[in-house]
Design an enzyme around this catalytic site. Sequence first.
Site, PDB file in Angstrom:
ATOM      1  N   SER A 124      39.556  43.055  38.426  1.00 52.40           N
ATOM      2  CA  SER A 124      39.660  41.670  38.873  1.00 52.40           C
ATOM      3  C   SER A 124      41.115  41.283  39.046  1.00 52.40           C
ATOM      4  O   SER A 124      41.993  41.783  38.322  1.00 52.40           O
ATOM      5  CB  SER A 124      39.012  40.778  37.807  1.00 52.40           C
ATOM      6  N   TYR A 149      37.991  37.814  28.452  1.00 56.60           N
ATOM      7  CA  TYR A 149      37.434  38.465  29.650  1.00 56.60           C
ATOM      8  C   TYR A 149      38.555  39.189  30.407  1.00 56.60           C
ATOM      9  O   TYR A 149      38.443  40.379  30.736  1.00 56.60           O
ATOM     10  CB  TYR A 149      36.752  37.438  30.570  1.00 56.60           C
ATOM     11  N   LYS A 153      39.349  43.393  31.030  1.00 51.26           N
ATOM     12  CA  LYS A 153      39.584  44.123  32.287  1.00 51.26           C
ATOM     13  C   LYS A 153      40.901  44.913  32.208  1.00 51.26           C
ATOM     14  O   LYS A 153      40.993  46.029  32.702  1.00 51.26           O
ATOM     15  CB  LYS A 153      39.614  43.151  33.475  1.00 51.26           C
TER      16      LYS A 153
HETATM   17  N1  LIG Z   1      32.004  37.422  40.489  1.00 48.49           N
HETATM   18  C1  LIG Z   1      33.315  37.356  40.295  1.00 48.49           C
HETATM   19  O1  LIG Z   1      33.917  36.281  40.476  1.00 48.49           O
HETATM   20  C2  LIG Z   1      34.095  38.578  39.890  1.00 48.49           C
HETATM   21  C3  LIG Z   1      35.486  38.615  40.139  1.00 48.49           C
HETATM   22  C4  LIG Z   1      36.212  39.736  39.750  1.00 48.49           C
HETATM   23  C5  LIG Z   1      35.567  40.802  39.111  1.00 48.49           C
HETATM   24  N2  LIG Z   1      34.230  40.731  38.880  1.00 48.49           N
HETATM   25  C6  LIG Z   1      33.566  41.850  38.204  1.00 48.49           C
HETATM   26  O2  LIG Z   1      32.610  42.426  39.070  1.00 48.49           O
HETATM   27  C7  LIG Z   1      31.497  42.924  38.322  1.00 48.49           C
HETATM   28  C8  LIG Z   1      30.219  42.353  38.883  1.00 48.49           C
HETATM   29  O3  LIG Z   1      30.288  40.925  38.854  1.00 48.49           O
HETATM   30  P1  LIG Z   1      29.094  40.015  39.374  1.00 48.49           P
HETATM   31  O4  LIG Z   1      29.710  38.753  39.846  1.00 48.49           O
HETATM   32  O5  LIG Z   1      28.222  40.785  40.278  1.00 48.49           O
HETATM   33  O6  LIG Z   1      28.372  39.722  37.996  1.00 48.49           O
HETATM   34  P2  LIG Z   1      26.804  39.564  37.685  1.00 48.49           P
HETATM   35  O7  LIG Z   1      26.704  39.003  36.321  1.00 48.49           O
HETATM   36  O8  LIG Z   1      26.121  38.870  38.797  1.00 48.49           O
HETATM   37  O9  LIG Z   1      26.331  41.091  37.690  1.00 48.49           O
HETATM   38  C9  LIG Z   1      26.522  41.942  36.579  1.00 48.49           C
HETATM   39  C10 LIG Z   1      25.202  42.643  36.328  1.00 48.49           C
HETATM   40  O10 LIG Z   1      25.383  43.555  35.255  1.00 48.49           O
HETATM   41  C11 LIG Z   1      24.273  43.434  34.365  1.00 48.49           C
HETATM   42  N3  LIG Z   1      24.762  43.862  33.053  1.00 48.49           N
HETATM   43  C12 LIG Z   1      25.774  43.324  32.314  1.00 48.49           C
HETATM   44  N4  LIG Z   1      25.961  44.049  31.204  1.00 48.49           N
HETATM   45  C13 LIG Z   1      25.060  45.064  31.247  1.00 48.49           C
HETATM   46  C14 LIG Z   1      24.787  46.168  30.386  1.00 48.49           C
HETATM   47  N5  LIG Z   1      25.452  46.369  29.251  1.00 48.49           N
HETATM   48  N6  LIG Z   1      23.803  47.031  30.744  1.00 48.49           N
HETATM   49  C15 LIG Z   1      23.115  46.852  31.893  1.00 48.49           C
HETATM   50  N7  LIG Z   1      23.331  45.833  32.755  1.00 48.49           N
HETATM   51  C16 LIG Z   1      24.300  44.957  32.415  1.00 48.49           C
HETATM   52  C17 LIG Z   1      23.836  41.983  34.458  1.00 48.49           C
HETATM   53  O11 LIG Z   1      22.479  41.810  34.106  1.00 48.49           O
HETATM   54  C18 LIG Z   1      24.081  41.685  35.932  1.00 48.49           C
HETATM   55  O12 LIG Z   1      22.940  41.976  36.718  1.00 48.49           O
HETATM   56  C19 LIG Z   1      31.787  42.568  36.875  1.00 48.49           C
HETATM   57  O13 LIG Z   1      32.371  43.682  36.266  1.00 48.49           O
HETATM   58  C20 LIG Z   1      32.788  41.436  36.967  1.00 48.49           C
HETATM   59  O14 LIG Z   1      33.607  41.362  35.838  1.00 48.49           O
HETATM   60  C21 LIG Z   1      33.476  39.650  39.278  1.00 48.49           C
END
Ligand SMILES: NC(=O)c1ccc[n+]([C@@H]2O[C@H](COP(=O)([O-])OP(=O)(O)OC[C@H]3O[C@@H](n4cnc5c(N)ncnc54)[C@H](O)[C@@H]3O)[C@@H](O)[C@H]2O)c1
Length: 333
Positions: A124, A149, A153
């Site tokens: 991120s 958080y 990362k």
């Molecule tokens: N959305 C944002 O703004 C953003 C920005 C930068 C980075 N990210 C990163 O991108 C990735 C995806 O983000 P997103 O927005 O799709 O989030 P999200 O919460 O929509 O998706 C994450 C998925 O992972 C699953 N999950 C979490 N922990 C788990 C585990 N231990 N075992 C199995 N499943 C698990 C959740 O149920 C969910 O479906 C994350 O790593 C997040 O930190 C997101």
Amino acid sequence: MKVLVTGGAGFIGSHTVVDLIENGITPIIVDDFRNSEKFVLKQLEKLCGTKIVSYNIDCCNYEQMEAIFSSEKPDGVIHFAADKSVNESVENPLKYYQNNIGSLVTLLRLIEKHPVKSFVFSSSCTVYGNPDSVPVTELSPIKKAFSPYGFSKQVCEQCLVDFHNSNPKNSIILLRYFNPIGAHPSSLIGELPIGVPNNLIPFITQTAAGVREKVVVFGASYNTNDGTCVRDYIHVCDLAKSHVLALNYALKNPNNIDTFNVGTGKGDSVLEVIKSFEKINSLTLNYEIGPKRAGDAPVVYADNSYIKKKLNWSPKYSLEDALLHSWNWQQTL
Ligand SMILES: NC(=O)c1ccc[n+]([C@@H]2O[C@H](COP(=O)([O-])OP(=O)(O)OC[C@H]3O[C@@H](n4cnc5c(N)ncnc54)[C@H](O)[C@@H]3O)[C@@H](O)[C@H]2O)c1
């Protein structure tokens, strides 16, 4: 190519699954639905016209993940699964360290044992903290994290570097996402925040839909054109595309580790986003200016020249496209 997609039912993971299938790659989803809904799998199958293999498993569970690696024999892994709420991470840091760092360590222990060629990690722009200058490049300094958080990362990034130094047999790509927004143009999948959203766009769409009363803009006295914070909003379908390109790049560059910013290279203020949302969807949004939020950097946007050059990636969708798609998606809920 068969690729294990942890968190494949989530916001970014589900859009990436579509892109993988469109590019002839077979996704194997591992998601325990802690922050997603099972109906996403049905929607994905409808959208892609094919059955999708999925496992309802916590990817921190080494034994269960070992069984999946042994039976599915993936060529690559994309690791999305993580907890992602900045506010929650301040209240419950151990949850974030356990899941975000624990899941990565579990997966690295497994790729050490199994013949996995490529590993793509969801990082991120939060790792840059409050940058000294913008746009941020991949070489901009990593600043002190504002939240557990953000720190999780940073630790994960360092884990990947140390792992690669000790064992360079895999090719590892770190993708630093900026602010993903939007939804698939089909409106079959999109962002599904559980509870009160943490991000601006779901707050806007839920307010427009009458689920929330108003959008509170956190501060309007920053040193920006209109005083509100500036971010780099990237359409989730454009972000999804970077993963297939990263997997292909990893295959062409074995035993390598590389980091890419995935952003549009353009900053938009919170007020600009609100005004664009109102204009593109022909509606009026109830919003007000509130106090600043601790830890918000005034301006963050990407220098995306490295990913453009190395992965031949470039964003196709505009901010307006993303805001239209987000609203179309919200109206299906
Ligand atoms: N959305 C944002 O703004 C953003 C920005 C930068 C980075 N990210 C990163 O991108 C990735 C995806 O983000 P997103 O927005 O799709 O989030 P999200 O919460 O929509 O998706 C994450 C998925 O992972 C699953 N999950 C979490 N922990 C788990 C585990 N231990 N075992 C199995 N499943 C698990 C959740 O149920 C969910 O479906 C994350 O790593 C997040 O930190 C997101």
